[in-house]
Design a protein around this motif. Structure first.
Motif, PDB file in Angstrom:
ATOM      1  N   ASP A  78       0.721  -1.233   0.089  1.00 33.08           N
ATOM      2  CA  ASP A  78      -0.130  -0.187  -0.231  1.00 33.08           C
ATOM      3  C   ASP A  78       0.824   1.210  -0.010  1.00 33.08           C
ATOM      4  OD1 ASP A  78      -2.333  -1.465   0.013  1.00 33.08           O
ATOM      5  OD2 ASP A  78      -2.672  -1.110   2.138  1.00 33.08           O
ATOM      6  N   TYR A  79       1.953   1.279   0.649  1.00 34.39           N
ATOM      7  CA  TYR A  79       2.771   2.518   0.581  1.00 34.39           C
ATOM      8  C   TYR A  79       4.286   2.465  -0.135  1.00 34.39           C
ATOM      9  CZ  TYR A  79       4.948  -0.008   4.611  1.00 34.39           C
ATOM     10  OH  TYR A  79       5.356  -0.898   5.543  1.00 34.39           O
ATOM     11  N   CYS A  80       4.302   1.286  -0.700  1.00 36.01           N
ATOM     12  CA  CYS A  80       5.659   1.045  -1.759  1.00 36.01           C
ATOM     13  C   CYS A  80       4.964   1.633  -3.034  1.00 36.01           C
ATOM     14  CB  CYS A  80       6.375  -0.221  -1.727  1.00 36.01           C
ATOM     15  SG  CYS A  80       7.444  -0.653  -2.740  1.00 36.01           S
ATOM     16  N   THR A  81       5.186   2.911  -3.237  1.00 27.69           N
ATOM     17  CA  THR A  81       4.640   3.414  -4.488  1.00 27.69           C
ATOM     18  C   THR A  81       5.747   3.790  -5.418  1.00 27.69           C
ATOM     19  OG1 THR A  81       4.643   5.751  -3.542  1.00 27.69           O
ATOM     20  CG2 THR A  81       2.698   4.489  -3.419  1.00 27.69           C
ATOM     21  N   ASP A  82       5.334   4.425  -6.713  1.00 30.86           N
ATOM     22  CA  ASP A  82       6.198   4.655  -7.594  1.00 30.86           C
ATOM     23  C   ASP A  82       7.149   5.943  -7.060  1.00 30.86           C
ATOM     24  OD1 ASP A  82       4.965   3.221  -9.070  1.00 30.86           O
ATOM     25  OD2 ASP A  82       4.391   4.762 -10.532  1.00 30.86           O
ATOM     26  N   SER A  84       7.587   6.523  -3.380  1.00 28.01           N
ATOM     27  CA  SER A  84       8.303   6.441  -2.362  1.00 28.01           C
ATOM     28  C   SER A  84       9.382   5.259  -2.541  1.00 28.01           C
ATOM     29  CB  SER A  84       7.477   5.839  -1.352  1.00 28.01           C
ATOM     30  OG  SER A  84       6.677   4.548  -1.618  1.00 28.01           O
ATOM     31  N   CYS A  85       9.244   4.309  -3.709  1.00 27.93           N
ATOM     32  CA  CYS A  85      10.139   3.257  -3.886  1.00 27.93           C
ATOM     33  C   CYS A  85      10.503   3.496  -5.572  1.00 27.93           C
ATOM     34  CB  CYS A  85       9.506   2.072  -3.637  1.00 27.93           C
ATOM     35  SG  CYS A  85       9.085   1.625  -1.910  1.00 27.93           S
ATOM     36  N   ALA A 112       9.799   0.043  -7.455  1.00 26.67           N
ATOM     37  CA  ALA A 112       9.879  -1.380  -6.699  1.00 26.67           C
ATOM     38  C   ALA A 112       8.565  -2.033  -6.721  1.00 26.67           C
ATOM     39  CB  ALA A 112      10.345  -1.295  -5.338  1.00 26.67           C
ATOM     40  N   ASN A 113       7.451  -1.419  -6.648  1.00 22.57           N
ATOM     41  CA  ASN A 113       6.149  -1.973  -6.908  1.00 22.57           C
ATOM     42  C   ASN A 113       6.059  -2.691  -8.178  1.00 22.57           C
ATOM     43  OD1 ASN A 113       5.923   0.429  -8.072  1.00 22.57           O
ATOM     44  ND2 ASN A 113       3.755   0.730  -7.247  1.00 22.57           N
ATOM     45  N   LYS A 114       6.515  -2.180  -9.149  1.00 22.45           N
ATOM     46  CA  LYS A 114       6.193  -2.795 -10.543  1.00 22.45           C
ATOM     47  C   LYS A 114       6.877  -3.744 -10.866  1.00 22.45           C
ATOM     48  CE  LYS A 114       3.973   1.457 -12.898  1.00 22.45           C
ATOM     49  NZ  LYS A 114       3.764   2.098 -11.739  1.00 22.45           N
ATOM     50  N   TYR A 115       8.482  -3.610 -10.336  1.00 21.31           N
ATOM     51  CA  TYR A 115       9.227  -4.841 -10.373  1.00 21.31           C
ATOM     52  C   TYR A 115       8.771  -6.059  -9.706  1.00 21.31           C
ATOM     53  CZ  TYR A 115      13.712  -7.113  -9.922  1.00 21.31           C
ATOM     54  OH  TYR A 115      14.696  -8.189  -9.970  1.00 21.31           O
ATOM     55  N   ILE A 116       8.275  -5.774  -8.488  1.00 20.19           N
ATOM     56  CA  ILE A 116       7.549  -6.941  -7.871  1.00 20.19           C
ATOM     57  C   ILE A 116       6.298  -7.568  -8.338  1.00 20.19           C
ATOM     58  CG2 ILE A 116       6.809  -7.686  -5.416  1.00 20.19           C
ATOM     59  CD1 ILE A 116       9.056  -5.999  -4.368  1.00 20.19           C
ATOM     60  N   ALA A 117       5.513  -6.447  -9.160  1.00 17.88           N
ATOM     61  CA  ALA A 117       4.350  -7.110  -9.595  1.00 17.88           C
ATOM     62  C   ALA A 117       4.560  -8.094 -10.872  1.00 17.88           C
ATOM     63  CB  ALA A 117       3.484  -6.028  -9.976  1.00 17.88           C
ATOM     64  N   ASN A 118       5.643  -7.722 -11.571  1.00 17.66           N
ATOM     65  CA  ASN A 118       6.184  -8.636 -12.807  1.00 17.66           C
ATOM     66  C   ASN A 118       6.825  -9.612 -12.316  1.00 17.66           C
ATOM     67  OD1 ASN A 118       5.348  -6.826 -14.669  1.00 17.66           O
ATOM     68  ND2 ASN A 118       7.114  -5.585 -14.740  1.00 17.66           N
ATOM     69  N   CYS A 172      12.334  -1.171   3.042  1.00 13.71           N
ATOM     70  CA  CYS A 172      11.165  -0.455   3.489  1.00 13.71           C
ATOM     71  C   CYS A 172      10.977  -0.266   4.974  1.00 13.71           C
ATOM     72  CB  CYS A 172       9.859  -0.902   2.910  1.00 13.71           C
ATOM     73  SG  CYS A 172       9.906  -0.940   1.081  1.00 13.71           S
ATOM     74  N   SER A 173      12.143  -0.796   5.627  1.00 11.95           N
ATOM     75  CA  SER A 173      12.333  -0.685   7.133  1.00 11.95           C
ATOM     76  C   SER A 173      11.268  -1.372   7.678  1.00 11.95           C
ATOM     77  CB  SER A 173      12.099   1.087   7.457  1.00 11.95           C
ATOM     78  OG  SER A 173      13.390   1.626   6.949  1.00 11.95           O
ATOM     79  N   LEU A 174      10.781  -2.405   7.168  1.00 12.62           N
ATOM     80  CA  LEU A 174       9.971  -3.415   8.000  1.00 12.62           C
ATOM     81  C   LEU A 174      10.618  -4.438   8.462  1.00 12.62           C
ATOM     82  CD1 LEU A 174       6.868  -3.422   8.368  1.00 12.62           C
ATOM     83  CD2 LEU A 174       6.677  -5.025   6.562  1.00 12.62           C
ATOM     84  N   GLN A 175      10.868  -4.549   9.761  1.00 15.49           N
ATOM     85  CA  GLN A 175      11.648  -5.495  10.447  1.00 15.49           C
ATOM     86  C   GLN A 175      11.038  -5.994  11.739  1.00 15.49           C
ATOM     87  OE1 GLN A 175      16.047  -4.793  11.103  1.00 15.49           O
ATOM     88  NE2 GLN A 175      15.909  -3.059   9.480  1.00 15.49           N
ATOM     89  N   GLU A 176       9.598  -6.483  11.360  1.00 13.87           N
ATOM     90  CA  GLU A 176       8.928  -7.113  12.281  1.00 13.87           C
ATOM     91  C   GLU A 176       9.352  -8.262  12.681  1.00 13.87           C
ATOM     92  OE1 GLU A 176       6.210  -5.987  14.159  1.00 13.87           O
ATOM     93  OE2 GLU A 176       5.858  -4.102  12.671  1.00 13.87           O
TER      94      GLU A 176
END
Length: 213
Positions: A78-82, A84-85, A112-118, A172-176
């Motif tokens: 939701d927040y990894c956008t063109d 922001s990334c 990143a979001n388009k790379y990962i979608a592909n 993206c600093s997500l280290q849960e």
């Protein structure tokens, strides 16, 4: 550890790949899943169980890793956008470009979001190909699974792509703690069977040394 509370169904990025109940693959999947949630030493849990087939153990883990990274990415999509990334990054020293030989015939910079979608579309096609990753009753992995996977960069390629996705999650600093646990399970598996070149693991080297050693 309750992964269900963390990985909300509403955040699923792709439909979950499931093994048919009653099959040997399903039993192996449940065994691997139980290990992840048991609090046991993950480093020892990735070892091939006695008298189990390596091809099946490999295929089950590839599918399970896909499901987990799929859900993990759902927490940041939701927040990894063109904006922001803007690039698919593994940190300040690493950048990944997309090339699929079809729409993108040359390595191309993508957000990143388009790379990962592909990437997820490509992985999903392979994961859903039952000639490679069978899940139905009576079907087994091709005897040439490991050889063919090496020669056409399937299994090793998939595992390497998973690493890039974890890389982006951490950028993206997500280290849960839950994500760290999934990453550790993945890392111990690829190291146990020497599936990804050590050079590919450099971007997360510091984090890996901190949480996996």
């Amino acid at each position: 550890m309750d992964f269900g509370k963390f990985f909300s169904k509403e955040k699923t990025f792709r439909p979950k790949k499931k093994f048919q109940q009653g099959t040997m693959r399903y039993e192996l999947h449940k065994k691997a899943e139980a290990s992840l949630n048991s609090g046991l030493d993950l480093k020892s849990c990735v070892s091939l169980p006695a008298e189990e087939d390596f091809n099946d153990w490999m295929a089950v883990h590839v599918v399970d890793f896909f499901n987990r990274i799929n859900l993990i990415y759902g927490t940041i999509c939701d927040y990894c956008t063109d904006e922001s990334c803007p690039i698919m990054s593994g940190g300040p020293k690493y950048e990944y470009m997309w090339c699929d030989g079809n729409k993108y015939k040359k390595p191309t910079k993508l957000p990143a979001n388009k790379y990962i979608a592909n990437l997820m579309d490509w992985i999903e096609t392979i994961i859903n190909d039952e000639s490679v990753f069978p899940v139905s009753q009576g079907k087994q992995a091709p005897k040439s699974f490991c050889d063919s996977a090496n020669s056409i960069n399937l299994t090793i390629g998939l595992l390497q792509w998973f690493y890039r996705m974890y890389n982006n999650v951490y950028v993206c600093s997500l280290q849960e703690a839950h994500i760290n646990t999934c990453y550790k399970h993945y890392y111990y598996f690829i190291v146990e069977f020497k599936l990804v070149d050590r050079k590919e693991l450099e971007p997360l080297k510091d984090l890996t040394e901190r949480i996996c050693h």
